[in-house]
Design an enzyme around this catalytic site. Structure first.
Site, PDB file in Angstrom:
ATOM      1  N   GLY A  68     -11.237   1.706  -4.961  1.00  0.00           N
ATOM      2  CA  GLY A  68     -10.345   1.900  -3.821  1.00  0.00           C
ATOM      3  C   GLY A  68      -8.888   1.789  -4.215  1.00  0.00           C
ATOM      4  N   TYR A  69      -8.583   0.814  -5.056  1.00  0.00           N
ATOM      5  CA  TYR A  69      -7.203   0.605  -5.511  1.00  0.00           C
ATOM      6  C   TYR A  69      -6.718   1.789  -6.350  1.00  0.00           C
ATOM      7  CZ  TYR A  69      -3.272  -1.789  -7.800  1.00  0.00           C
ATOM      8  OH  TYR A  69      -2.026  -2.140  -8.279  1.00  0.00           O
ATOM      9  N   VAL A  70      -7.563   2.232  -7.283  1.00  0.00           N
ATOM     10  CA  VAL A  70      -7.178   3.350  -8.142  1.00  0.00           C
ATOM     11  C   VAL A  70      -7.020   4.635  -7.335  1.00  0.00           C
ATOM     12  CG1 VAL A  70      -8.071   4.880  -9.948  1.00  0.00           C
ATOM     13  CG2 VAL A  70      -8.011   2.421 -10.316  1.00  0.00           C
TER      14      VAL A  70
ATOM     15  N   SER B  36      -5.756   4.863  -4.464  1.00  0.00           N
ATOM     16  CA  SER B  36      -4.416   4.817  -3.882  1.00  0.00           C
ATOM     17  C   SER B  36      -3.335   5.037  -4.935  1.00  0.00           C
ATOM     18  CB  SER B  36      -4.189   3.492  -3.150  1.00  0.00           C
ATOM     19  OG  SER B  36      -4.102   2.392  -4.043  1.00  0.00           O
TER      20      SER B  36
END
Length: 242
Positions: free
Chosen positions: A149-151, A153
């Site tokens: 999820g972070y990557v 973004s």
């Protein structure tokens, strides 16, 4: 005319060190923060105690009115904006199969919408000859599990950087992204045990974690006259992890 810089996420971690580094070279700094007014005030006090100029402003980078007010403050207090460093970000680590979509939405509001809102305001209001730097993560290329999820973004941030650099043709403004590897900040240490921290510190050939000072030095170069020929790039500052 002295440099004026805006640093979002400037109350802690990499953003804090960037704010102090830019102030040390003579820039007047607007320290943006989300919810830690006391820590932002500490950064401002440290800068002013050393003879520099700084103010703090809080709010959500995903809110276009808050970001516009941040630029208004820089222009009203110091006369304009020459450098913008968007260090604001949040991270939730979990396997994709287990990711709560509310967490995904929160990351995307700050990391994608926030980056876009700050980029849009910077494109409108940076003085000619200025510079804009965003923060990504080397995990975009390293693909560690649990970072999905972070990557997602931060991959958007990198793509946005490449396009904005080309859209600002003719104004002598540089746009780059710095993608840190594992860096010794509270943001990085959260949720990790010592064994995991030690393992990640051994990944780079230089065999240590990066420091906020390492990242601030790269950002200071990219926003300096000496670094002005670097434009439209993603700089993976990670000690050589491949």
């Amino acid at each position: 005319m002295s440099e004026v810089a805006i640093v979002t996420g400037g109350s802690r971690g990499i953003g804090r060190t960037v704010a102090l580094t830019l102030a040390a070279r003579g820039a007047a700094v607007v320290v943006g923060y989300a919810g830690q007014a006391d820590r932002a005030a500490e950064v401002v006090n440290e800068i002013t105690a050393a003879g520099g100029r700084a103010v703090a402003a809080g709010g959500d980078v995903g809110d276009e009115n808050v970001v516009a007010a941040l630029f208004d403050l820089a222009e009203g207090e110091f006369g304009g904006v020459d450098t913008v460093v968007n260090s604001a970000g949040i991270m939730k680590l979990t396997p994709i199969a287990d990711l709560d979509l509310d967490d995904l939405d929160r990351m995307h509001r700050t990391n994608i919408r926030g980056a876009f809102v700050v980029a849009r305001e910077a494109a409108r209001r940076l003085r000619d000859g200025g510079s804009f730097v965003m923060l990504s993560t080397s995990v975009v290329g390293l693909q560690f599990p649990s970072y999905g999820g972070y990557v997602a973004s931060k991959g958007a941030v990198e793509a946005l950087t490449l396009i904005l650099a080309r859209e600002l043709r003719g104004r002598n403004i540089t746009v780059n992204t710095v993608a840190p590897g594992p860096t010794a900040t509270d943001f990085f240490f959260e949720g990790k045990d010592q064994a995991e921290i030690d393992r990640m510190a051994k990944q780079p050939p230089l065999e240590r974690l990066g420091t906020p000072e390492d990242m601030a030095a790269v950002i200071a170069f990219l926003t300096s006259p000496e670094g002005h020929w670097v434009n439209g790039q993603v700089v993976r500052a990670n000690g050589g992890i491949i």
